[in-house]
Design an enzyme around this catalytic site. Structure first.
Site, PDB file in Angstrom:
ATOM      1  N   GLU A   1      -6.961   5.056  -8.626  1.00 19.63           N
ATOM      2  CA  GLU A   1      -8.240   5.534  -8.108  1.00 19.63           C
ATOM      3  C   GLU A   1      -8.893   6.611  -8.971  1.00 19.63           C
ATOM      4  OE1 GLU A   1      -9.925   6.908  -3.748  1.00 19.63           O
ATOM      5  OE2 GLU A   1      -8.207   5.585  -3.990  1.00 19.63           O
TER       6      GLU A   1
ATOM      7  N   THR B   1     -13.321   0.503  -2.872  1.00 19.16           N
ATOM      8  CA  THR B   1     -12.637   1.008  -1.687  1.00 19.16           C
ATOM      9  C   THR B   1     -13.622   1.714  -0.755  1.00 19.16           C
ATOM     10  OG1 THR B   1     -10.698   2.272  -0.966  1.00 19.16           O
ATOM     11  CG2 THR B   1     -12.003   3.216  -2.756  1.00 19.16           C
TER      12      THR B   1
ATOM     13  N   LYS C   1     -10.036   1.872  -8.832  1.00 15.88           N
ATOM     14  CA  LYS C   1     -10.594   2.018  -7.482  1.00 15.88           C
ATOM     15  C   LYS C   1     -11.768   2.984  -7.490  1.00 15.88           C
ATOM     16  CE  LYS C   1      -7.876   2.186  -3.854  1.00 15.88           C
ATOM     17  NZ  LYS C   1      -6.786   2.617  -2.942  1.00 15.88           N
TER      18      LYS C   1
ATOM     19  N   ASP D   1       0.854  -1.187   0.000  1.00 15.26           N
ATOM     20  CA  ASP D   1       0.000   0.000   0.000  1.00 15.26           C
ATOM     21  C   ASP D   1       0.891   1.238   0.000  1.00 15.26           C
ATOM     22  OD1 ASP D   1      -2.284   1.514   0.029  1.00 15.26           O
ATOM     23  OD2 ASP D   1      -2.654   1.282   2.176  1.00 15.26           O
TER      24      ASP D   1
END
Length: 368
Positions: free
Chosen positions: A145, A205, A181, A66
């Protein structure tokens, strides 16, 4: 230094759709042991052959980094990597990644006449630049994302996702390497349903409640990221008590989702995220995937304690579970009835949106 487990791929191998098959929520190589399975006779407590807890954990769970820092990814050799606006904002300010920022600026200038539009193009290109570099290091997925400000906009989310995939493909990164995401709002889940039908894989998410997980699975999402640590944060603040790994509300939530998916045969991958301590991670050994920050990866690497399997898909068969309704009215009601999930979802969207604004300001400053 350690060697990555044999059930995963080395970074020198090529990842392609022809090399893998999707089966029961996992990817398997055609001539190797499945990533998420283990021989039935394998001892559940692994303490003799592996050196570190990280290595032992890798025998039970696929590890994901991450971070947006390439050096950390190289150090820990995960299978996948996840990024978000916060991580990209931090990494983009490091001098070693300035060339990625410069390339994004050049691209933005070539795509739009107005400053606002240029920055939007620059930001998307920056996300893709980081993701493309990460894809050269990890053999599996890279998550990128969609703008959190589109969390309640189905069409806008789909359009940006398709743009990101197009940018990746322009520089030679195939879409089967990327997870888009999306926030686990009703609209985000509907966007995922559309994208998955187009062959674009999604990572849901900001997921805090099993109603979000059930709806994401019904939508065909490739992967979900339940936020363990943020759930714990809420309970500690609002209930005024401390928790162990065994009764940690975030850990309990992921276990509930994991067994629900396995009970009803959903192929969606469960990837625990947002950990606050090493014990939360070890309490989820056996989960499909766990995405872990470098600080905690380091702790696991430097520890040599036992790692016991805590989650086992076979156990789901014994559980008496009922299906959760996933129509829009039920989704909104169930989410509304969970104050933790409602607050943390809204808070997370605001936070990621603010990170987008901060990144835009950084790009604007560089552009000037």
């Amino acid at each position: 230094m350690y060697t990555f487990v044999s059930t995963c791929w080395s970074s020198s191998e090529t990842f392609s759709s022809s090399s893998f098959e999707r089966q029961s929520g996992s990817f398997i190589t055609r001539r190797r042991t499945p990533l998420f399975t283990r021989p039935k006779q394998q001892v559940r407590v692994l303490s003799l052959q592996a050196i570190s807890q990280l290595e032992k954990l890798q025998k039970l769970t696929v590890i994901v980094a991450d971070t947006g820092d390439f050096e950390q990814i190289i150090k820990f050799k995960p299978t996948d990597a996840t990024t978000n606006p916060s991580l990209i904002y931090q990494a983009s300010q490091l001098p070693q990644y300035r060339h990625l920022v410069d390339d994004a600026i050049k691209y933005g200038k070539s795509q739009a006449a107005t400053a606002e539009k240029r920055i939007d193009h620059m930001r998307d290109k920056l996300f893709v630049n980081f993701g493309a570099e990460i894809s050269k290091i990890v053999p599996g997925y890279v998550s990128t994302e969609v703008d959190a400000r589109l969390s309640f906009d189905v069409e806008g989310s789909v359009q940006q996702a398709e743009k990101l995939i197009h940018l990746y493909e322009e520089i030679g990164v195939p879409k089967n390497r990327i997870l888009i995401k999306l926030a686990s709002t009703w609209e985000g889940i509907q966007a995922a349903s559309i994208l998955e039908k187009k062959g674009i894989h999604c990572n849901m998410t900001l997921l805090f409640n099993i109603c979000q997980a059930a709806s994401a699975a019904e939508a065909g999402a490739t992967l979900i990221s339940p936020f363990v640590g943020r759930i714990l944060d809420w309970y500690k603040k609002n209930k005024g008590q401390e928790y162990t790994a065994d009764n940690d509300p975030g850990v309990v939530s992921v276990k509930e989702i994991f067994y629900y998916y396995k009970k009803f045969g959903y192929p969606t991958i469960v990837m625990g995220a947002s950990f606050r301590n090493k014990d939360e991670i070890l309490a989820l050994a056996g989960c499909d995937r766990l995405t872990i920050a470098p600080k905690l990866l380091k702790e696991l690497m430097e520890s040599d304690g036992e790692v016991a399997q805590k989650l086992d898909a076979e156990e789901a068969k014994k559980k008496n579970l009922e299906r959760i309704p996933t129509d829009e009215k039920s989704f909104r009601w169930l989410l509304n009835q969970d104050p933790m999930a409602t607050e943390k979802l809204a808070e997370g969207i605001r936070s990621f949106a603010q990170d987008i604004v901060s990144l835009n300001k950084l790009l604007d400053k560089v552009l000037v």
